[in-house]
Design a protein around this motif. Sequence first.
Motif, PDB file in Angstrom:
ATOM      1  N   PHE A  48      55.438  34.629  27.468  1.00  0.00           N
ATOM      2  CA  PHE A  48      55.676  34.354  26.050  1.00  0.00           C
ATOM      3  C   PHE A  48      55.110  35.472  25.180  1.00  0.00           C
ATOM      4  N   GLU A  49      54.001  36.044  25.617  1.00  0.00           N
ATOM      5  CA  GLU A  49      53.358  37.092  24.808  1.00  0.00           C
ATOM      6  C   GLU A  49      54.190  38.371  24.777  1.00  0.00           C
ATOM      7  N   TRP A  50      54.712  38.801  25.952  1.00  0.00           N
ATOM      8  CA  TRP A  50      55.447  40.069  25.896  1.00  0.00           C
ATOM      9  C   TRP A  50      56.797  39.895  25.212  1.00  0.00           C
ATOM     10  N   HIS A  51      57.309  38.666  25.152  1.00  0.00           N
ATOM     11  CA  HIS A  51      58.537  38.422  24.395  1.00  0.00           C
ATOM     12  C   HIS A  51      58.269  38.063  22.938  1.00  0.00           C
ATOM     13  N   ALA A  52      57.001  38.065  22.534  1.00  0.00           N
ATOM     14  CA  ALA A  52      56.646  37.573  21.191  1.00  0.00           C
ATOM     15  C   ALA A  52      57.460  38.212  20.071  1.00  0.00           C
ATOM     16  N   PRO A  53      57.723  39.528  20.097  1.00  0.00           N
ATOM     17  CA  PRO A  53      58.435  40.125  18.962  1.00  0.00           C
ATOM     18  C   PRO A  53      59.926  39.763  18.869  1.00  0.00           C
ATOM     19  N   VAL A  54      60.494  39.108  19.858  1.00  0.00           N
ATOM     20  CA  VAL A  54      61.933  38.795  19.816  1.00  0.00           C
ATOM     21  C   VAL A  54      62.177  37.684  18.796  1.00  0.00           C
ATOM     22  N   PRO A  55      63.078  37.892  17.810  1.00  0.00           N
ATOM     23  CA  PRO A  55      63.296  36.858  16.802  1.00  0.00           C
ATOM     24  C   PRO A  55      64.181  35.720  17.321  1.00  0.00           C
ATOM     25  N   LEU A  56      64.084  34.578  16.717  1.00  0.00           N
ATOM     26  CA  LEU A  56      64.954  33.392  16.910  1.00  0.00           C
ATOM     27  C   LEU A  56      64.836  32.717  18.276  1.00  0.00           C
ATOM     28  N   ALA A  57      64.729  33.505  19.345  1.00  0.00           N
ATOM     29  CA  ALA A  57      64.866  32.932  20.684  1.00  0.00           C
ATOM     30  C   ALA A  57      63.750  31.934  21.021  1.00  0.00           C
ATOM     31  N   HIS A  58      62.536  32.173  20.507  1.00  0.00           N
ATOM     32  CA  HIS A  58      61.445  31.226  20.785  1.00  0.00           C
ATOM     33  C   HIS A  58      61.785  29.857  20.203  1.00  0.00           C
ATOM     34  N   GLU A  59      62.236  29.878  18.934  1.00  0.00           N
ATOM     35  CA  GLU A  59      62.554  28.627  18.243  1.00  0.00           C
ATOM     36  C   GLU A  59      63.700  27.901  18.935  1.00  0.00           C
ATOM     37  N   MET A  60      64.591  28.655  19.571  1.00  0.00           N
ATOM     38  CA  MET A  60      65.730  28.039  20.252  1.00  0.00           C
ATOM     39  C   MET A  60      65.361  27.498  21.623  1.00  0.00           C
ATOM     40  N   GLY A  61      64.111  27.704  22.043  1.00  0.00           N
ATOM     41  CA  GLY A  61      63.696  27.206  23.353  1.00  0.00           C
ATOM     42  C   GLY A  61      64.180  28.062  24.505  1.00  0.00           C
ATOM     43  N   ILE A  62      64.710  29.255  24.185  1.00  0.00           N
ATOM     44  CA  ILE A  62      65.271  30.125  25.218  1.00  0.00           C
ATOM     45  C   ILE A  62      64.201  30.517  26.245  1.00  0.00           C
ATOM     46  N   PHE A  63      63.027  30.895  25.756  1.00  0.00           N
ATOM     47  CA  PHE A  63      62.032  31.423  26.687  1.00  0.00           C
ATOM     48  C   PHE A  63      61.407  30.325  27.550  1.00  0.00           C
ATOM     49  N   GLN A  64      61.262  29.125  26.982  1.00  0.00           N
ATOM     50  CA  GLN A  64      60.752  28.020  27.807  1.00  0.00           C
ATOM     51  C   GLN A  64      61.704  27.743  28.970  1.00  0.00           C
ATOM     52  N   ARG A  65      63.010  27.717  28.661  1.00  0.00           N
ATOM     53  CA  ARG A  65      63.985  27.418  29.724  1.00  0.00           C
ATOM     54  C   ARG A  65      64.077  28.559  30.723  1.00  0.00           C
ATOM     55  N   ALA A  66      64.028  29.800  30.199  1.00  0.00           N
ATOM     56  CA  ALA A  66      64.112  30.951  31.099  1.00  0.00           C
ATOM     57  C   ALA A  66      62.914  30.981  32.042  1.00  0.00           C
ATOM     58  N   LEU A  67      61.730  30.703  31.501  1.00  0.00           N
ATOM     59  CA  LEU A  67      60.530  30.720  32.342  1.00  0.00           C
ATOM     60  C   LEU A  67      60.635  29.690  33.459  1.00  0.00           C
ATOM     61  N   LYS A  68      61.079  28.500  33.107  1.00  0.00           N
ATOM     62  CA  LYS A  68      61.207  27.434  34.089  1.00  0.00           C
ATOM     63  C   LYS A  68      62.148  27.882  35.220  1.00  0.00           C
ATOM     64  N   PHE A  69      63.251  28.491  34.826  1.00  0.00           N
ATOM     65  CA  PHE A  69      64.213  28.986  35.815  1.00  0.00           C
ATOM     66  C   PHE A  69      63.566  30.041  36.707  1.00  0.00           C
ATOM     67  N   LEU A  70      62.886  30.997  36.090  1.00  0.00           N
ATOM     68  CA  LEU A  70      62.345  32.131  36.843  1.00  0.00           C
ATOM     69  C   LEU A  70      61.226  31.711  37.795  1.00  0.00           C
TER      70      LEU A  70
END
Lengths: 355, 200
Positions: free
Chosen positions: A190-212
């Motif tokens: 989550f920290e290294w993706h911190a500067p990416v806009p919108l995607a955190h709020e959309m839950g993209i990174f939570q789902r991607a992490l779970k997958f990975l």
Amino acid sequence: MTIQFNNETFRDDYSFSNSDWAIKRFPFPFHEDSYMYSVNMEQHRGGPAGSVYEKRFDVDEHYVAEMRDRALVLADDPLRCQSLPHMTLAGWDLLELIMVSKSEDYPDLFELHRDGNRWRWVNKPMGIDDTFTFLDETTLPYGPMEYITRQAQGDFCVLDQRDDMLWMDAGMVTTQADWSLDFDIGMNFFEWHAPVPLAHEMGIFQRALKFLLNIQQGSPARRLNWTMTVNPLLDTSPENYHKWGIQKTSLTPENLGAKQHLRVELQTFFRLPRSNALVFPIRCYLCSFQDLMTMPKWGRRLHRVVRDLPEELATYKGFIDNRPMMLDYLSQYDDGLSTSRGIWPDLETEPPLQR
Amino acid sequence: MSKFQFPQSIKSRPVYGTLAPQPGKAHLMIADAEGAEALLDLAEQDSTIMAQAHIIFIPKGTDFSDKLRALSPAQFYEGPTYEASIQRIRHVLEHAHQGLQVYLAGTEGLMGQAQNEAMQAGIPHTSIQTEHRGSVARRMQCVHCKGITEDVLFDPFVCSHCGLNLFVRDHYSRRLAAYQGVCIDAEDPGNIPDPVELYS
């Protein structure tokens, strides 16, 4: 087929070019006429013959020139390749994965001969023939990750997995879309993706992490990502941004087709056997707008995607100022016809430009 | 004194809490300037931990030293600068036993650097307590020359090493204990906005 390696540069005179073969197999990243973030993951189990999906680690006509460019970047800034002390075993895992994959997938270019831990690696395009002891660092000229990624196209992030989290604990990063390994090393997902806009709020990174976190050995995954780059510059690093940023202002309506490049990342994800780390290769493909326009479907679609992209994304991807000029150019290639689904160019079935 | 509430930000930006006494055999407390007030509040919650406390304090022109000494910590050191105290901090961490509690208070730069020392000594960053007090200035790394500029209060600012005009990002590296500064006029050389005080 035997690959003819280009003698080309990704800096200064920018002699980089794509052959017709390379244009046709370019990984165009838009499967429909619009774009929004998604966790667009799929299994990395081959793909159409000749496509960039076919092999585990795609080798193309830019291989030798890209490796030359990487060596120049590293000579200038060795911190582009770093590995925290606990990541050495993962480096050996990665070396094994790449050597085995390339020697099996491209037997005319690469050979791996194993006699117990005594390994001989032959890389014909780069003129390398080394014998070393697997898992013995003293027998290689660099650490295992650096050794093999000096011979493999694309950036490599090696992620440690602990506490149900991925950690950016090693990497070879010289063809990056404006992020710094030296700054981000040691950060969590989550920290290294911190500067990416919108995607955190959309839950993209939570789902991607779970997958990975659940990727298993032998079942790699892949996705495409993209941005824009003026000139075929591989090293769009923050470290050198004060030098290359000005190039974005060199676009004119006359030179845009040749200078503006769509930059696509083929991201793949492999579980590593001994370390349980995850390797995340980020392979960069560049294609000029004028070359993309030779595929009528891509011309129509790229215009629509760039036109309709939310402002935050155009800003984050660094082309908000150039967007109007890009649209003036691209609109010439959009006749309003519908496009077929999927990323492939479908040159035989899609109609030529109607104007 | 009221604490500054940092606005919501991106996920790499550190979040600070309020120091609370934790059971432990030893307590290492590192603070600068107004961070002393957080230690005084900590002692008020449980004065008994002071008998096992080692306070390392960098006053930065403040006069909290006597008040901290009055807490009767087991050990007290007043350092002229953070740099001057690093060897002592490393020594304490190196010789620490299981059960050491670490408390950091004061500016972001002090907490970040001391946290980094503790992490290098094997203490997970999640088990280190922090409380922000005092100046909201930041410790910035120039992504171009890698030089650190301390106590940055305005955005943009001039890198104290390479002289580039940098804008202040919220992207933060625990390993470097610094925020990232990036050239602001790379695409339009010389076009540098007037500096604005952070959070103003």
